[in-house]
Scaffold this active site. Structure first.
Site, PDB file in Angstrom:
ATOM      1  N   ALA A  50       0.793  -1.237   0.000  1.00  0.00           N
ATOM      2  CA  ALA A  50       0.000   0.000   0.000  1.00  0.00           C
ATOM      3  C   ALA A  50       0.817   1.275   0.000  1.00  0.00           C
ATOM      4  O   ALA A  50       0.248   2.364   0.056  1.00  0.00           O
ATOM      5  CB  ALA A  50      -0.934  -0.004   1.212  1.00  0.00           C
TER       6      ALA A  50
ATOM      7  N   SER B  26       2.714   2.563  -2.408  1.00  0.00           N
ATOM      8  CA  SER B  26       2.844   3.254  -3.691  1.00  0.00           C
ATOM      9  C   SER B  26       1.895   2.659  -4.717  1.00  0.00           C
ATOM     10  O   SER B  26       1.244   1.639  -4.468  1.00  0.00           O
ATOM     11  CB  SER B  26       4.287   3.146  -4.205  1.00  0.00           C
ATOM     12  OG  SER B  26       4.617   1.796  -4.465  1.00  0.00           O
TER      13      SER B  26
ATOM     14  N   ASN C 137      -2.762  -7.082  -2.882  1.00  0.00           N
ATOM     15  CA  ASN C 137      -2.369  -6.217  -3.992  1.00  0.00           C
ATOM     16  C   ASN C 137      -0.879  -6.277  -4.339  1.00  0.00           C
ATOM     17  O   ASN C 137      -0.499  -6.116  -5.485  1.00  0.00           O
ATOM     18  CB  ASN C 137      -2.753  -4.771  -3.628  1.00  0.00           C
ATOM     19  CG  ASN C 137      -2.078  -3.750  -4.510  1.00  0.00           C
ATOM     20  OD1 ASN C 137      -2.532  -3.446  -5.608  1.00  0.00           O
ATOM     21  ND2 ASN C 137      -0.971  -3.179  -4.023  1.00  0.00           N
TER      22      ASN C 137
ATOM     23  N   THR D  78       6.515 -14.382  -3.421  1.00  0.00           N
ATOM     24  CA  THR D  78       5.942 -13.078  -3.060  1.00  0.00           C
ATOM     25  C   THR D  78       4.509 -12.921  -3.550  1.00  0.00           C
ATOM     26  O   THR D  78       3.611 -12.570  -2.784  1.00  0.00           O
ATOM     27  CB  THR D  78       6.798 -11.940  -3.649  1.00  0.00           C
ATOM     28  OG1 THR D  78       8.149 -12.076  -3.199  1.00  0.00           O
ATOM     29  CG2 THR D  78       6.254 -10.586  -3.226  1.00  0.00           C
TER      30      THR D  78
ATOM     31  N   TYR E  79      14.221 -21.281 -16.052  1.00  0.00           N
ATOM     32  CA  TYR E  79      13.519 -20.081 -15.580  1.00  0.00           C
ATOM     33  C   TYR E  79      13.362 -19.045 -16.693  1.00  0.00           C
ATOM     34  O   TYR E  79      14.310 -18.724 -17.408  1.00  0.00           O
ATOM     35  CB  TYR E  79      14.285 -19.468 -14.413  1.00  0.00           C
ATOM     36  CG  TYR E  79      13.647 -18.224 -13.813  1.00  0.00           C
ATOM     37  CD1 TYR E  79      12.562 -18.338 -12.950  1.00  0.00           C
ATOM     38  CD2 TYR E  79      14.148 -16.958 -14.098  1.00  0.00           C
ATOM     39  CE1 TYR E  79      11.976 -17.207 -12.393  1.00  0.00           C
ATOM     40  CE2 TYR E  79      13.584 -15.823 -13.541  1.00  0.00           C
ATOM     41  CZ  TYR E  79      12.494 -15.957 -12.687  1.00  0.00           C
ATOM     42  OH  TYR E  79      11.924 -14.837 -12.126  1.00  0.00           O
TER      43      TYR E  79
END
Length: 345
Positions: free
Chosen positions: A67, A69, A145, A166, A222
């Site tokens: 939150a 940015s 978010n 993440t 990857y």
């Protein structure tokens, strides 16, 4: 506060800045200057203020991750504007406090708190959830978010590929740890709880198997963009399986996922060339943050979404995700895999 309208003009088909730009940064559908409104009455041009106009969030408490940015900060501002008590879950506390102060300048009576959360660390996620529970606060809305995008191969503090750790695992663990608080709040307040996962149209550009369960940490195979797509696919599958489980329990909590739109943020900092082009062209063909935050604010607050669960949204309207994203068995397998990785058994 009036917000400028950006984007909403057609993306020319002769723009050729790598398959990534065409496939991800510029959505397959075209944005037009007037904006096509969907069944909800909103379009790609609608701002977060417009889609929440007239909604009173008094008595509601929300957590917004990432939150400090971009979309997270704008989502926090809009929820606060609608009288929601917002907890900003941020990795950088100084940035979070600065973002809070900027919002308070515009909305002096806003009820906002800042708490530390690093989604790439399960220890940090567990500490945040424990600290939040100890505060005794209710929780009506959880907006997952935060995220990283197209980063070079790296491992998280828990030795899991960073984007998957993440974008998906951190939010998966956070949601599970806060779920009892949300259930209690929904029961006591008689108000529907809402869980909102920020996904992306990038979920369509993943590895051919969708989720590489046996190769999550495989550096040799990857691909930065496919790994991002995999994590965003996981966000949708997580919301879908969670929605199914909540329905089975008869709990008044919904879970949905969404694509915010093509927006210039700092997510592409690891791809300087693409990021530079996106920033130059962005004011003509991309959404600004006021428009980009619209769909998550709509799904979190609007009465039209009451009782709607397990859906994918785009431009504040229901949308159709990929075949992988609708795979019920894949969602169940991801759930079990995520439980194992987060040591919740």
């Amino acid at each position: 506060m009036k917000t400028p309208v950006a984007g909403c003009i057609e993306v020319r088909s002769d723009i050729r800045v790598r398959e990534f730009v065409l496939g991800w940064y510029y959505p397959a559908r075209k944005m037009w200057i007037f904006g096509w409104k969907g069944p909800s009455g909103f379009s790609a041009c609608s701002t977060a203020e417009q889609v929440t106009q007239g909604i009173d969030g008094t008595g509601l408490t929300a957590i917004v991750t990432g939150a400090s940015s971009g979309l997270g900060a704008e989502t926090t501002r809009i929820l606060a504007l609608r009288a929601v008590h917002v907890i900003m879950a941020v990795r950088n506390m100084d940035a979070g406090r600065n973002a809070k102060e900027e919002i308070l300048k515009e909305i002096p009576n806003a009820k906002i708190d800042v708490m530390e959360l690093d989604l790439s660390s399960m220890g940090s996620v567990r500490k945040f959830a424990s600290d939040y529970t100890e505060l005794g606060l209710p929780l009506n809305i959880l907006i997952n978010n935060a995220g990283v995008m197209a980063s070079p191969f790296m491992l998280s503090q828990d030795n899991i590929e960073l984007q998957f750790a993440t974008n998906h695992l951190g939010h998966f663990l956070l949601t599970n740890l806060l779920l009892e608080t949300m259930k209690k709040t929904a029961h006591e307040s008689k108000k529907e709880g809402r869980i909102v996962n920020l996904a992306s149209e990038g979920h369509r550009f993943t590895y051919h198997e969708g989720i590489r369960f046996d190769k999550i940490n495989d550096e040799t195979g990857y691909n930065t963009l496919f790994a991002y797509g995999q994590s965003k696919l996981a966000n949708i599958l997580h919301a879908n399986e969670l929605a199914r489980r909540l329905k089975e329990e008869g709990v008044e909590i919904t879970a949905n996922s969404l694509h915010p739109g093509a927006i210039v943020t700092n997510l592409l900092r690891h791809h300087g060339f693409i990021n530079a082009i996106a920033n130059v062209l962005g004011k003509y063909v991309l959404k600004n943050v006021h428009q980009g935050a619209a769909t998550q604010c709509y799904v979190a607050l609007h009465p039209q979404v009451e009782g709607v669960s397990g859906e994918y949204f785009m431009d504040s309207n229901k949308a159709k995700p990929s075949t992988h994203a609708k795979d019920v068995e894949l969602a169940k397998k991801l759930w079990d895999f995520s439980v194992d990785l987060t040591n919740q058994k």
